[in-house]
Structures are given as C-alpha cells and as structure tokens.
Design an enzyme around this catalytic site. Structure first.
Site, mmCIF file in Angstrom:
data_model
loop_
_atom_site.group_PDB
_atom_site.id
_atom_site.type_symbol
_atom_site.label_atom_id
_atom_site.label_comp_id
_atom_site.label_asym_id
_atom_site.label_seq_id
_atom_site.Cartn_x
_atom_site.Cartn_y
_atom_site.Cartn_z
ATOM 1 N N GLY A 46 -6.531 4.528 6.765
ATOM 2 C CA GLY A 46 -7.323 4.676 7.865
ATOM 3 C C GLY A 46 -6.609 5.133 9.335
ATOM 4 O O GLY A 46 -7.083 5.291 10.216
ATOM 5 N N CYS A 47 -5.114 5.536 9.033
ATOM 6 C CA CYS A 47 -4.480 5.717 10.140
ATOM 7 C C CYS A 47 -4.349 7.364 10.163
ATOM 8 O O CYS A 47 -3.911 7.776 9.009
ATOM 9 C CB CYS A 47 -3.174 4.872 10.030
ATOM 10 S SG CYS A 47 -3.386 3.320 10.414
ATOM 11 N N ALA A 48 -4.470 8.076 11.120
ATOM 12 C CA ALA A 48 -4.060 9.511 11.140
ATOM 13 C C ALA A 48 -2.721 9.816 10.911
ATOM 14 O O ALA A 48 -2.438 10.686 10.158
ATOM 15 C CB ALA A 48 -4.751 10.006 12.442
ATOM 16 N N SER A 49 -1.941 8.895 11.505
ATOM 17 C CA SER A 49 -0.394 8.946 11.258
ATOM 18 C C SER A 49 -0.005 8.148 10.126
ATOM 19 O O SER A 49 -0.890 7.461 9.675
ATOM 20 C CB SER A 49 0.342 8.414 12.601
ATOM 21 O OG SER A 49 -0.115 9.097 13.811
#
Length: 141
Positions: A46-49
């Site tokens: 769920g993290c873009a990074s």
C-alpha cells in the site's frame, strides 16, 4: 530519538520546506535495517515507495508482549516518515500500540494538508501493519 523530542522539534519549524528537511534528517538517523530484512515478508503493501518493516517481539516486565521495529524506505522523505512512525510505536507494549492514535499525531503535525495522498496512504499502511503485528502478538501471548 524520542517521539516527544521529534514533535517538539517539528513544531519549532514554521516552514514546510524546513519540516521536510527535518523528516529527511530523521530518515538519515534511522537505525539501519539489515540487508537481508529488505525482503518480501517485511515489505509494507500500500506504499507507493518501497517500505520495509521488521518486527521483533520481546516480553515486557509484566509478561506482556513488547514490539520493536526497524524500518527502511527507498525514498528520503518516506524514510523520515518511517523514522517518525517507529519513534511513536517501537518499544511499546502490544496493547498500547493497539490503543495508540497515530492519525491524531499525524494530524497534529499537519500531515493531512502537506503530504501527498500517496504518502498519506503509505503512512496508513505502515500503521495498519504495525497494529496487525501487535494484534498477532497479543493473540499468541
């Protein structure tokens, strides 16, 4: 660094460019995550990074589980957000983690107005992962 010290330092900075620089500095001071811990099991979804959290569970003086975290990210500001989040949660009893309101902390620091939606979602994902680990520790205690 203790969360109270981070909050105090953060609130001292009026300009958001300075606050972003401070987050980056927090990320630089983050305890290193061992290379082998940069794996799929530790990756936060769920993290873009790219974000990794490693959880260890110890027994506190009262016999309750205490969680400690190490973390890392491939993005400078996100690494600072990881450092802030871990300062808030790491070393706390699992029950305290379940009751802690990280979103209240993030709102008090102004993140809802100054973080991109992707970074805000990433923060929520980190908190959800930490609370999931705390719930699992409580279930097996």
């Amino acid at each position: 660094m203790k969360i109270d010290e981070i909050i105090e330092n953060f609130e001292f900075l009026d300009d958001w460019d300075d606050r972003y620089r401070y987050l980056i500095e927090l990320g630089r001071e983050l305890e290193p995550l061992p290379e082998e811990a940069h794996n799929d099991a530790n990756k936060v979804r769920g993290c873009a990074s790219q974000v990794w959290l490693q959880t260890s569970i110890e027994t506190g003086p009262d016999g309750a589980p205490v969680l400690k975290f190490l973390g890392d990210s491939d993005a400078h500001i996100v690494r600072g957000l990881v450092a802030l989040t871990l300062a808030f949660f790491s070393g706390r009893a699992a029950r305290d983690i379940m009751e802690a309101d990280a979103q209240k902390l993030f709102r008090s620091l102004g993140f809802e107005h100054h973080l991109t939606p992707q970074r805000s979602n990433g923060l929520r994902s980190m908190v959800e992962r930490i609370k999931h680990d705390a719930a699992r520790a409580l279930a097996t205690a």
